[in-house]
Write a protein that holds these residues in place. Structure first.
Motif, PDB file in Angstrom:
ATOM      1  N   TYR A  25       0.837  -1.192   0.000  1.00 57.03           N
ATOM      2  CA  TYR A  25       0.000   0.000   0.000  1.00 57.03           C
ATOM      3  C   TYR A  25       0.872   1.242   0.000  1.00 57.03           C
ATOM      4  CZ  TYR A  25      -3.151   3.665   1.603  1.00 57.03           C
ATOM      5  OH  TYR A  25      -3.861   4.840   1.710  1.00 57.03           O
ATOM      6  N   LYS A  26       0.484   2.177  -0.825  1.00 58.48           N
ATOM      7  CA  LYS A  26       1.120   3.474  -0.867  1.00 58.48           C
ATOM      8  C   LYS A  26       0.018   4.513  -0.938  1.00 58.48           C
ATOM      9  CE  LYS A  26       4.466   6.269  -3.442  1.00 58.48           C
ATOM     10  NZ  LYS A  26       5.340   6.329  -4.644  1.00 58.48           N
ATOM     11  N   THR A  27       0.109   5.510  -0.085  1.00 58.20           N
ATOM     12  CA  THR A  27      -0.924   6.536  -0.069  1.00 58.20           C
ATOM     13  C   THR A  27      -1.165   7.070  -1.475  1.00 58.20           C
ATOM     14  OG1 THR A  27      -0.388   7.190   2.192  1.00 58.20           O
ATOM     15  CG2 THR A  27      -1.586   8.772   0.841  1.00 58.20           C
ATOM     16  N   PRO A  28      -2.412   6.983  -1.972  1.00 52.07           N
ATOM     17  CA  PRO A  28      -2.665   7.418  -3.352  1.00 52.07           C
ATOM     18  C   PRO A  28      -2.445   8.913  -3.523  1.00 52.07           C
ATOM     19  CG  PRO A  28      -4.723   6.954  -2.209  1.00 52.07           C
ATOM     20  CD  PRO A  28      -3.623   6.478  -1.312  1.00 52.07           C
ATOM     21  N   VAL A  29      -1.994   9.262  -4.712  1.00 54.97           N
ATOM     22  CA  VAL A  29      -1.763  10.656  -5.067  1.00 54.97           C
ATOM     23  C   VAL A  29      -2.569  10.953  -6.329  1.00 54.97           C
ATOM     24  CG1 VAL A  29      -0.048  12.380  -5.757  1.00 54.97           C
ATOM     25  CG2 VAL A  29       0.546  10.609  -4.077  1.00 54.97           C
ATOM     26  N   PRO A  30      -3.363  12.024  -6.351  1.00 51.62           N
ATOM     27  CA  PRO A  30      -4.154  12.327  -7.549  1.00 51.62           C
ATOM     28  C   PRO A  30      -3.253  12.487  -8.768  1.00 51.62           C
ATOM     29  CG  PRO A  30      -4.836  13.685  -5.689  1.00 51.62           C
ATOM     30  CD  PRO A  30      -3.589  13.002  -5.272  1.00 51.62           C
ATOM     31  N   THR A  31      -3.716  11.956  -9.903  1.00 47.09           N
ATOM     32  CA  THR A  31      -2.943  12.013 -11.144  1.00 47.09           C
ATOM     33  C   THR A  31      -3.335  13.190 -12.022  1.00 47.09           C
ATOM     34  OG1 THR A  31      -4.549  10.524 -12.179  1.00 47.09           O
ATOM     35  CG2 THR A  31      -2.611   9.520 -11.165  1.00 47.09           C
ATOM     36  N   GLU A  38      -8.473  13.538  -0.004  1.00 46.52           N
ATOM     37  CA  GLU A  38      -8.155  13.247   1.397  1.00 46.52           C
ATOM     38  C   GLU A  38      -8.082  11.736   1.597  1.00 46.52           C
ATOM     39  OE1 GLU A  38      -6.702  13.312   4.409  1.00 46.52           O
ATOM     40  OE2 GLU A  38      -7.566  15.333   4.515  1.00 46.52           O
ATOM     41  N   THR A  39      -6.959  11.272   2.204  1.00 45.05           N
ATOM     42  CA  THR A  39      -6.774   9.848   2.502  1.00 45.05           C
ATOM     43  C   THR A  39      -6.779   9.557   3.991  1.00 45.05           C
ATOM     44  OG1 THR A  39      -4.362  10.039   2.591  1.00 45.05           O
ATOM     45  CG2 THR A  39      -5.358   9.614   0.429  1.00 45.05           C
ATOM     46  N   GLY A  82      -1.049   0.239   6.699  1.00 47.64           N
ATOM     47  CA  GLY A  82      -0.708   1.621   6.431  1.00 47.64           C
ATOM     48  C   GLY A  82      -1.880   2.496   6.066  1.00 47.64           C
ATOM     49  N   ASP A  83      -3.022   1.909   5.782  1.00 48.01           N
ATOM     50  CA  ASP A  83      -4.192   2.690   5.365  1.00 48.01           C
ATOM     51  C   ASP A  83      -5.048   3.013   6.582  1.00 48.01           C
ATOM     52  OD1 ASP A  83      -6.096   3.920   3.765  1.00 48.01           O
ATOM     53  OD2 ASP A  83      -7.235   2.064   3.522  1.00 48.01           O
ATOM     54  N   GLN A  84      -5.478   4.262   6.696  1.00 50.39           N
ATOM     55  CA  GLN A  84      -6.347   4.686   7.779  1.00 50.39           C
ATOM     56  C   GLN A  84      -7.531   5.463   7.214  1.00 50.39           C
ATOM     57  OE1 GLN A  84      -4.465   5.747  11.747  1.00 50.39           O
ATOM     58  NE2 GLN A  84      -2.908   6.502  10.350  1.00 50.39           N
ATOM     59  N   GLY A  85      -8.573   5.550   8.016  1.00 50.03           N
ATOM     60  CA  GLY A  85      -9.752   6.292   7.617  1.00 50.03           C
ATOM     61  C   GLY A  85     -10.310   7.078   8.780  1.00 50.03           C
ATOM     62  N   LEU A  86     -11.350   7.838   8.519  1.00 49.11           N
ATOM     63  CA  LEU A  86     -12.039   8.623   9.537  1.00 49.11           C
ATOM     64  C   LEU A  86     -13.241   7.815  10.011  1.00 49.11           C
ATOM     65  CD1 LEU A  86     -11.997  11.488  10.872  1.00 49.11           C
ATOM     66  CD2 LEU A  86     -13.714  12.123   9.182  1.00 49.11           C
TER      67      LEU A  86
END
Length: 522
Positions: A25-31, A38-39, A82-86
């Motif tokens: 997993y890698k924090t996504p970045v807008p292309t 927001e991640t 590595g992934d988190q949410g609200l």
């Protein structure tokens, strides 16, 4: 170590150990160009505004705390390392959080694409998980964000009872009186229940186009599409004509299409007094019917209670029990003939209906021009918005939000989804139970599935046994058919031999008699 706030509002939690199914997993970045992304992976809420309502305002809108116990944390199940949410943590509480966009969105010539993830980790009893795009009013203050803060549109899932909804609501301004009115898109074309009950992370997407078309998607599959001009309630544009409120139906207006035939008369043989049921004249009393025996008799074994007071309770009577004499008899008491339909019964006579010569049709008020009519052919041109907010109330806790993105390019949102939601979907698929376990779980929820399982498995086995069971060879059948024939031949041979022996014996007797006769004559 986890860092917790002292105000019991926000809590930052460290990620849990990675699951057995490893993914990178890698924090996504807008292309591409985005208005908001927001991640929640950085573990901070610096861009979000805390609510600070004056006491009177908070009381007026019936809120004591608009932000209540939200935290960053991973999913309970099918975690991606590595992934988190609200996460909305508290039930039966009001929650609110908001943030400014990178730049305001103005509805002109580019589409609007809104996308985010929701997971009802504990299911959902009653509550929503929708977002609001807050209108750029010129004086928007996110610290004062509450349920009456003006918004341009609202989108997302909502459920209460057995009503499963996917909201798309936008506010349209009447060009005549400048009033704002909510317009609700039509309901989804598919059953939404599974998205609220399977405890999986689902991707919600709304696409609005400058040609006034819209589409709502769940997990990148379309669930509803339509037009802002034709598929919202109430409609954007009012009717050109309306019923005249001052018009009224004339007193002599005849709306009856059929009337009783005034020339019809009741037939002379029509007996309105004939009963609908009569005694069956062909019925016979069964043999052994006990006319003098009652159906119930006093219980001979019953005894009056010792504390029975006849002055207070009256004369004591033994309770009634079924008459033992009637147990073997066809019946007891007075025998009555059974009732049957009366063949002479016709009921009350009514004249047949005929067309009404004075029929004028169903009355309708006349139409007049609608004084409030207007025509807006571009409802897509909504009020600009400059912030995104969650303003929710729920009876269920642990609602998970993640990976919000607002852009004008669907391909940007799709790539964002593949780098975020796609990994969650991959982990969830890898952790799915086997097909047998899924079938058993489904049968526990829907017992009628056992019938289908039995037919699906048993029918092919039965057919296989019927058509594939070993058969005896053809030689056996030939042998069985030939054997009786050989026996018949042997029996016929024996009979022929017996007949030949009997004939020979007869000839010997005749020869002996002839010899004896000749000797006597000599």
């Amino acid at each position: 170590m986890a860092r917790r706030s002292t105000s019991n509002v926000w809590v930052l939690s460290t990620p849990h150990p990675p699951p057995p199914t490893q993914v990178t997993y890698k924090t996504p970045v807008p292309t591409g160009d985005v208005y908001f992304a927001e991640t929640f992976d950085d573990g901070t809420l610096d861009r979000y505004s805390r609510i600070h309502l004056p006491p009177r305002a908070a009381k007026k809108i019936q809120r004591k705390s608009l932000m209540h116990a939200r935290i960053h944390e991973p999913l309970k199940e099918n975690k991606v390392p590595g992934d988190q949410g609200l996460v909305l943590k508290s039930r039966a509480k009001h929650h609110a959080i908001s943030a400014m966009l990178n730049k305001p969105f103005v509805f002109k010539d580019e589409p609007l694409v809104i996308q985010y993830e929701v997971n009802f980790q504990n299911g959902i009893d009653c509550g929503g998980a929708y977002i609001k795009l807050l209108t750029d009013t010129g004086n928007l203050n996110l610290e004062q964000f509450h349920d009456r803060t003006p918004y341009t549109l609202m989108f997302g899932p909502d459920k209460c009872g057995e009503d499963y909804k996917l909201h798309f609501i936008f506010r349209h301004q009447n060009p005549l009186n400048k009033d704002m009115e909510e317009k609700h898109a039509k309901r989804a074309d598919v059953d939404l229940k599974k998205f609220y009950t399977d405890k999986k992370t689902h991707l919600y997407t709304l696409v609005l186009n400058p040609d006034n078309s819209y589409e709502m998607l769940i997990d990148q599959s379309s669930v509803s599409r339509g037009s802002l001009l034709h598929d919202v309630v109430p409609p954007v544009n009012p009717a050109k004509e309306i019923d005249d409120p001052n018009d009224s139906k004339p007193e002599d207006w005849d709306e009856k299409a059929k009337i009783p035939d005034p020339e019809a008369t009741k037939p002379d043989d029509w007996d309105e007094d004939a009963p609908a049921k009569i005694d069956d004249p062909d019925a016979l009393k069964p043999e052994g019917w006990l006319d003098d025996e009652p159906d119930f008799v006093a219980d001979s074994t019953a005894e009056k209670p010792e504390d029975w007071d006849e002055e207070m309770d009256g004369e004591w009577e033994a309770p009634q029990v079924p008459n033992p004499a009637c147990e073997t008899a066809p019946g007891c008491g007075e025998w009555k003939r059974p009732q049957i339909n009366n063949p002479q019964y016709k009921g009350k006579w009514k004249a047949p209906l005929v067309d009404n010569p004075n029929y004028q049709g169903v009355w309708k008020p006349r139409k007049i021009d609608n004084p409030d009519y207007f025509e807006d052919l571009q409802p897509f041109r909504m009020a600009p918005f400059k912030a995104v907010g969650l303003e929710l109330w729920s009876m269920t806790s642990d609602i998970y939000f993640d990976n919000f993105i607002i852009t004008s390019h669907k391909e940007v949102a799709d790539r964002w989804a593949s780098d975020s939601w796609g990994l969650k979907k991959l982990v969830a698929s890898a952790n799915e139970p086997g097909i047998f376990a899924q079938l058993m779980t489904a049968a526990e929820e829907r017992p009628w599935l056992w019938v289908i399982y039995i037919l699906t498995v048993g029918l092919p086995i039965g057919l296989a046994v019927l058509f594939c069971w070993p058969k005896k060879s053809d030689d056996d059948y030939v042998y069985k058919k030939v054997d009786p024939a050989r026996a018949d031949v042997e029996e016929e041979d024996e009979e022929d031999e017996e007949e030949q022996e009997a004939a020979a014996a007869d000839e010997e007797d005749k020869a002996a008699e002839a010899t004896h006769g000749a000797a006597a004559a000599g």
